[in-house]
Design a protein around this motif. Sequence first.
Motif, mmCIF file in Angstrom:
data_model
loop_
_atom_site.group_PDB
_atom_site.id
_atom_site.type_symbol
_atom_site.label_atom_id
_atom_site.label_comp_id
_atom_site.label_asym_id
_atom_site.label_seq_id
_atom_site.Cartn_x
_atom_site.Cartn_y
_atom_site.Cartn_z
ATOM 1 N N ASP A 224 0.588 -1.078 0.000
ATOM 2 C CA ASP A 224 0.000 0.000 0.000
ATOM 3 C C ASP A 224 0.678 1.242 0.000
ATOM 4 O OD1 ASP A 224 -2.241 1.013 -1.954
ATOM 5 O OD2 ASP A 224 -2.023 -0.353 -1.613
ATOM 6 N N THR A 225 0.824 1.118 -0.273
ATOM 7 C CA THR A 225 1.135 2.398 -0.868
ATOM 8 C C THR A 225 0.182 3.415 -0.303
ATOM 9 O OG1 THR A 225 -0.320 1.708 -2.612
ATOM 10 C CG2 THR A 225 2.011 1.452 -3.001
ATOM 11 N N GLY A 226 0.567 4.694 -0.547
ATOM 12 C CA GLY A 226 -0.261 5.750 0.003
ATOM 13 C C GLY A 226 0.043 6.036 1.443
ATOM 14 N N VAL A 227 0.898 5.245 2.053
ATOM 15 C CA VAL A 227 1.250 5.464 3.456
ATOM 16 C C VAL A 227 2.706 5.866 3.526
ATOM 17 C CG1 VAL A 227 1.453 4.419 5.716
ATOM 18 C CG2 VAL A 227 -0.412 3.775 4.207
ATOM 19 N N PRO A 228 3.049 6.934 4.228
ATOM 20 C CA PRO A 228 4.456 7.306 4.339
ATOM 21 C C PRO A 228 5.273 6.137 4.854
ATOM 22 C CG PRO A 228 3.049 9.019 5.239
ATOM 23 C CD PRO A 228 2.166 7.854 4.920
ATOM 24 N N GLY A 229 6.416 5.925 4.223
ATOM 25 C CA GLY A 229 7.287 4.844 4.641
ATOM 26 C C GLY A 229 6.976 3.525 3.977
ATOM 27 N N ALA A 230 6.069 3.509 3.012
ATOM 28 C CA ALA A 230 5.710 2.247 2.378
ATOM 29 C C ALA A 230 6.868 1.647 1.613
ATOM 30 C CB ALA A 230 4.519 2.457 1.438
ATOM 31 N N ASP A 231 7.816 2.472 1.169
ATOM 32 C CA ASP A 231 8.959 1.955 0.432
ATOM 33 C C ASP A 231 9.878 1.131 1.313
ATOM 34 O OD1 ASP A 231 8.054 3.188 -1.825
ATOM 35 O OD2 ASP A 231 9.318 4.965 -1.624
ATOM 36 N N ASP A 232 9.701 1.219 2.621
ATOM 37 C CA ASP A 232 10.544 0.473 3.543
ATOM 38 C C ASP A 232 10.010 -0.928 3.792
ATOM 39 O OD1 ASP A 232 12.216 2.660 3.906
ATOM 40 O OD2 ASP A 232 10.859 3.503 5.406
ATOM 41 N N ALA A 233 8.928 -1.297 3.151
ATOM 42 C CA ALA A 233 8.307 -2.602 3.401
ATOM 43 C C ALA A 233 9.278 -3.732 3.124
ATOM 44 C CB ALA A 233 7.065 -2.766 2.523
ATOM 45 N N THR A 333 -3.077 8.111 11.239
ATOM 46 C CA THR A 333 -4.446 7.664 11.493
ATOM 47 C C THR A 333 -5.216 7.496 10.185
ATOM 48 O OG1 THR A 333 -5.281 9.933 11.732
ATOM 49 C CG2 THR A 333 -4.523 8.819 13.729
ATOM 50 N N GLU A 334 -6.255 6.674 10.268
ATOM 51 C CA GLU A 334 -7.155 6.438 9.142
ATOM 52 C C GLU A 334 -6.387 6.143 7.859
ATOM 53 O OE1 GLU A 334 -10.696 6.362 9.266
ATOM 54 O OE2 GLU A 334 -10.173 6.219 11.377
ATOM 55 N N VAL A 335 -5.429 5.230 7.936
ATOM 56 C CA VAL A 335 -4.636 4.852 6.770
ATOM 57 C C VAL A 335 -5.465 3.960 5.849
ATOM 58 C CG1 VAL A 335 -2.429 5.085 7.924
ATOM 59 C CG2 VAL A 335 -3.646 2.934 8.087
ATOM 60 N N ARG A 336 -5.230 4.087 4.546
ATOM 61 C CA ARG A 336 -6.015 3.334 3.564
ATOM 62 C C ARG A 336 -5.115 2.398 2.772
ATOM 63 N NH1 ARG A 336 -8.726 8.191 4.068
ATOM 64 N NH2 ARG A 336 -11.000 8.062 4.044
ATOM 65 N N PHE A 337 -5.581 1.177 2.583
ATOM 66 C CA PHE A 337 -4.876 0.186 1.784
ATOM 67 C C PHE A 337 -5.873 -0.468 0.830
ATOM 68 C CE2 PHE A 337 -2.493 0.404 5.743
ATOM 69 C CZ PHE A 337 -1.178 0.435 5.307
ATOM 70 N N SER A 338 -5.326 -1.076 -0.215
ATOM 71 C CA SER A 338 -6.135 -1.863 -1.139
ATOM 72 C C SER A 338 -5.688 -3.309 -1.038
ATOM 73 C CB SER A 338 -5.964 -1.356 -2.575
ATOM 74 O OG SER A 338 -6.702 -2.172 -3.474
ATOM 75 N N MET A 339 -6.627 -4.209 -0.826
ATOM 76 C CA MET A 339 -6.318 -5.635 -0.731
ATOM 77 C C MET A 339 -7.412 -6.427 -1.427
ATOM 78 S SD MET A 339 -5.542 -7.988 2.647
ATOM 79 C CE MET A 339 -7.246 -8.007 3.211
ATOM 80 N N SER A 340 -7.022 -7.196 -2.426
ATOM 81 C CA SER A 340 -7.967 -8.004 -3.210
ATOM 82 C C SER A 340 -9.066 -7.143 -3.817
ATOM 83 C CB SER A 340 -8.585 -9.114 -2.342
ATOM 84 O OG SER A 340 -7.574 -9.956 -1.823
ATOM 85 N N GLY A 341 -8.711 -5.939 -4.265
ATOM 86 C CA GLY A 341 -9.656 -5.053 -4.920
ATOM 87 C C GLY A 341 -10.566 -4.293 -3.993
ATOM 88 N N GLU A 342 -10.399 -4.467 -2.679
ATOM 89 C CA GLU A 342 -11.247 -3.760 -1.720
ATOM 90 C C GLU A 342 -10.410 -2.848 -0.835
ATOM 91 O OE1 GLU A 342 -13.552 -6.453 0.553
ATOM 92 O OE2 GLU A 342 -14.620 -7.303 -1.174
#
Length: 682
Positions: A224-233, A333-342
């Motif tokens: 997911d992306t869209g969250v700061p620090g996601a490149d560190d996954a 807070t209120e972080v958003r992710f996409s998983m399996s199209g949802e």
Amino acid sequence: MSVDEVAGENSPRLRVVIQTEAPAGKEIGLDAGILILGDDGQVRSNDDLIFYNQPTGVGGAVRLVSADDEAKSADESFRQRDAVEVDLARIPDSVARILVTASTDPRTDARFGDAALVNMYVAHADQPDAPFVVHAMEGLSSERALIFGEIYRRHDTWKIRAVGQGYDGGLEALVSDHGIEVDDTASPDGSLDSPGEDEEPDTEQNVAESVPDASSAEAALAADTGVPGADDAGQEIARPQSEPGTKVTIGRKRRPAPLPKDWASRTLAYLPRHAESEWKRARLFPSAGIKSAAEQEMRTTSILLATMEMVPEFGRAVLSQTGAPRGRIEAFTEVRFSMSGEEVRPDGLIKVSRGSKVWRALVEVKTGRAELTGDQVGTYLKLAKTKSMDAVITISGDLMASPDLHPFVVEARPSKNIALKHLSWEEILAEAMIVHEHVGVDDRVRARLLEELLWYAADSQSGMRTFDDMGKQWVKIREAVKNKTVGASDDSTSDVCDRFDRLARHVALRLSALTGQRVTAQPPASRVDTVSRARQLADSGELFALLRVSGAAGPVAMHADLGRGRIGCSLKTAAPRAGRTQTKINWLVRQLADAPDDLRITAHHSGSRVESTAALLKDIHADATSVMPTDGRDIREFTITMESSMGSKRSGSEGGFVTAMVLLATTFYADVVERVRSGRDV
């Protein structure tokens, strides 16, 4: 020897018992311990020493569970036992070896060579009386510390082997040999050590970071992306090693930390002391205007996570309970992710950075009486695996009986590398109070931020609910006890036992917040213990729990007799070794000079496990012989008990059971636990 070959499962829970037997008049003062070692044969941090001053480790996977002394009536030889429990299923991959150790009491000159018998046995935790490893140590002389054996990892299998290595220099020499630096200058009052020298400063903030099956309290005292620090996954997080200057206190803390003088006038344990004023202080986090449960949850989550980031002393204290490394905290807070199209939207995300290493956790929060569900948590566990997160943290008002329990059931765990940790609001507030009142925050502004969190939490509108209810089954079971219709296998019976364990943790956290010293509640060690306690409640109408206080003469037993409508707290202390029987009684009475007259004192006779004499303190003041053995025997130990009415309601309101138990336990701490020493210190 392979653990799974012997115990019949790949990752069993083990009970390791150390025992000694010494001739009459020569007590060894046995203390079992555990060292958790990495691949290099050294501890990963100072938290990897589990011993009398630090009774749990590895997130509760290793803990001291019992201590049992008994004088044999036949020849008066003194047998002692100490035990630890290891849950191998919860040991992380970074652990290579688990050393089983024991040391003599550092306050005495005892050596293991003084004992006629020194051995270790290992059993399955659910079958503690069926050991599958027994190892006797022979040829001992001047050793004050021993490594009995080790549980070590061979590929994917845990194995056990005897070691038999001795240290004349005692526990200090043993632990120093495995990477722990010992501090002999710690405060003797048992208060928490202030952090400072062992922390590396933030890169952006220049701050110094800082039971036995029994029918009475007597038996309870004998666990997911869209969250700061996601490149560190995907980065692997290494557990931080001990920093230079970090030290561990080996000396026993002989005195419990005192309660604050104004404890009786405080309405809430988790509120800082504040000067009286005719004006209402402006609050940084006002609770006014919250119109819905969703708004309450969102506001409270944001306030908590922001305070954890801005007050790193507090943030790290909370995150230390989740296995997170120390480092710079960032919260979202209120972080958003996409998983399996949802879209999946947890309430928060916490990121901890230490050099090039990054640890990340998803956070799910419930306020008020909203409940966490296994389906929701299961979704976040799957998300954590997909996004290479390290942990999922749940927060709600549910204070569990043990730190490793969850108020929900997840059908399947996707990965053992993702930690799942539940925190109650009460645990978080206790940490906040300890940091604010006892550890301290160097920066005045950050200290005020933490204080404002506590004031916000005190308002019911915040939804940061603490334990205050014995549950829907309480009245039913209480009446069934009186009518002798309680069933040991009824779910309601087990529920009440569980609620009493939660109450014990509530009391322990409250005392920790008031004193700044870790007070812990010892829950049942296994399913077997849980079942036996339900049977005890059905048979005798009694509930019990144990509190462990560093520096106290012994554990504190909380007990409730539902048939009599009475609650009590008890403490056992060994009588002095030397002196006449009258002298030993006077020694105890002097320490209780300001205690209530209705304390019950029980003197346990030497040479017997069952014979005793009891009297009220006021009667002993009038005639000391009222508690003296009539057959001329000596006294080996005393039990001090305080009782009161248990209240008529199930709740924490005035006149309720929870309120009565909290008041009794705190009063007992002030009048007895703080004052009474162990006769072994004399």
